[in-house]
Design a protein around this motif. Sequence first.
Motif, PDB file in Angstrom:
ATOM      1  N   GLY A 167      11.572  -0.930  -3.743  1.00  0.00           N
ATOM      2  CA  GLY A 167      11.216   0.246  -4.868  1.00  0.00           C
ATOM      3  C   GLY A 167      12.435   0.488  -5.892  1.00  0.00           C
ATOM      4  N   ALA A 168      12.256   1.184  -6.598  1.00  0.00           N
ATOM      5  CA  ALA A 168      13.269   1.559  -7.596  1.00  0.00           C
ATOM      6  C   ALA A 168      14.520   2.390  -7.141  1.00  0.00           C
ATOM      7  N   TRP A 169      14.079   3.534  -6.189  1.00  0.00           N
ATOM      8  CA  TRP A 169      15.123   4.142  -5.568  1.00  0.00           C
ATOM      9  C   TRP A 169      14.259   5.171  -4.574  1.00  0.00           C
ATOM     10  N   ASP A 215       1.054  -1.054  -0.026  1.00  0.00           N
ATOM     11  CA  ASP A 215       0.109  -0.027  -0.007  1.00  0.00           C
ATOM     12  C   ASP A 215       0.915   1.261   0.092  1.00  0.00           C
ATOM     13  N   GLN A 216       1.788   1.315  -0.875  1.00  0.00           N
ATOM     14  CA  GLN A 216       3.010   2.305  -1.162  1.00  0.00           C
ATOM     15  C   GLN A 216       3.305   2.595  -2.391  1.00  0.00           C
ATOM     16  N   GLY A 217       3.411   3.680  -2.854  1.00  0.00           N
ATOM     17  CA  GLY A 217       3.956   4.199  -4.040  1.00  0.00           C
ATOM     18  C   GLY A 217       5.311   4.734  -4.177  1.00  0.00           C
ATOM     19  N   PHE A 218       6.077   4.290  -5.109  1.00  0.00           N
ATOM     20  CA  PHE A 218       7.321   4.947  -5.354  1.00  0.00           C
ATOM     21  C   PHE A 218       7.609   5.421  -6.865  1.00  0.00           C
ATOM     22  N   PRO A 219       8.280   6.483  -6.890  1.00  0.00           N
ATOM     23  CA  PRO A 219       8.459   7.134  -8.073  1.00  0.00           C
ATOM     24  C   PRO A 219       9.425   6.358  -8.926  1.00  0.00           C
TER      25      PRO A 219
END
Length: 259
Positions: A257-259, A18-22
Amino acid sequence: MRIATVGDNCIDYYQNLDQGFPGGNPVNVAVYLKRLGVSSSYVGVIGNDRYGKILKEALASKGVDLTHLYEKEGKTAVTQVELVDGERVFGDYDEGVLKDFKLTEEDLEFLASHDLVVSGIWGKVEDRMVDLKSRGCRIAFDFATKLEDPVKEVAIPHVDYAFFAADEDTPELRNFMEIEQRKGPKMVIVTLGEQGSIAYDGQFHRFGIVPCEVVDSMGAGDSYIAGFLKALLEGQTIEECMKKGAENSSVTLGYTGAW
């Protein structure tokens, strides 16, 4: 050394966290280049929503040049992601304002002021590769796993360094690399996950992996591209470029995540 990235961006939304990453291929490469000490720029468009603000602030905090990042009325792109044993599984993708993204003449001139331009198969700029090449740009392009996508045929004659991803080194893959290299690229590079990577510039080169604990594979390929291209512009050997790509990838594999 200045490298520009151009094309897609998104928020990678992890349903199980339930979290978003750029994220987004060009965005990731720009950030990973900064991590390696390279001056990088990103050209693209975000929506004027909460996710757009998050993405812009995150990129700014990394020191990426955002003078050609545009904001439009609408939604920032979102990719639904699930983590399964450390491997990312992609779900639905909402393109948002990226659907209508187009480069301006000013954007082309800005990109041409860099030592290298990097884009990818979802960046919606394949039709402008010919314009960048006419301005003397060196171009790297990530075709990901889309070995037969129509975008490839449009872009590849104007690409210097063509990156792909595959599961394993096979005679069929090597034949594919030879065919694609004859279409224009100086070099075709394929990342192979746990099997390392393979490159072809008239002869084949192989490199393995840098062992690490895998937490999340998101961004691993983009990290490889950043490390490879930095070493390439420094004049290092192909094998050393592959090694630097693997080393940079191993860092990204160690966190979520990506970064």
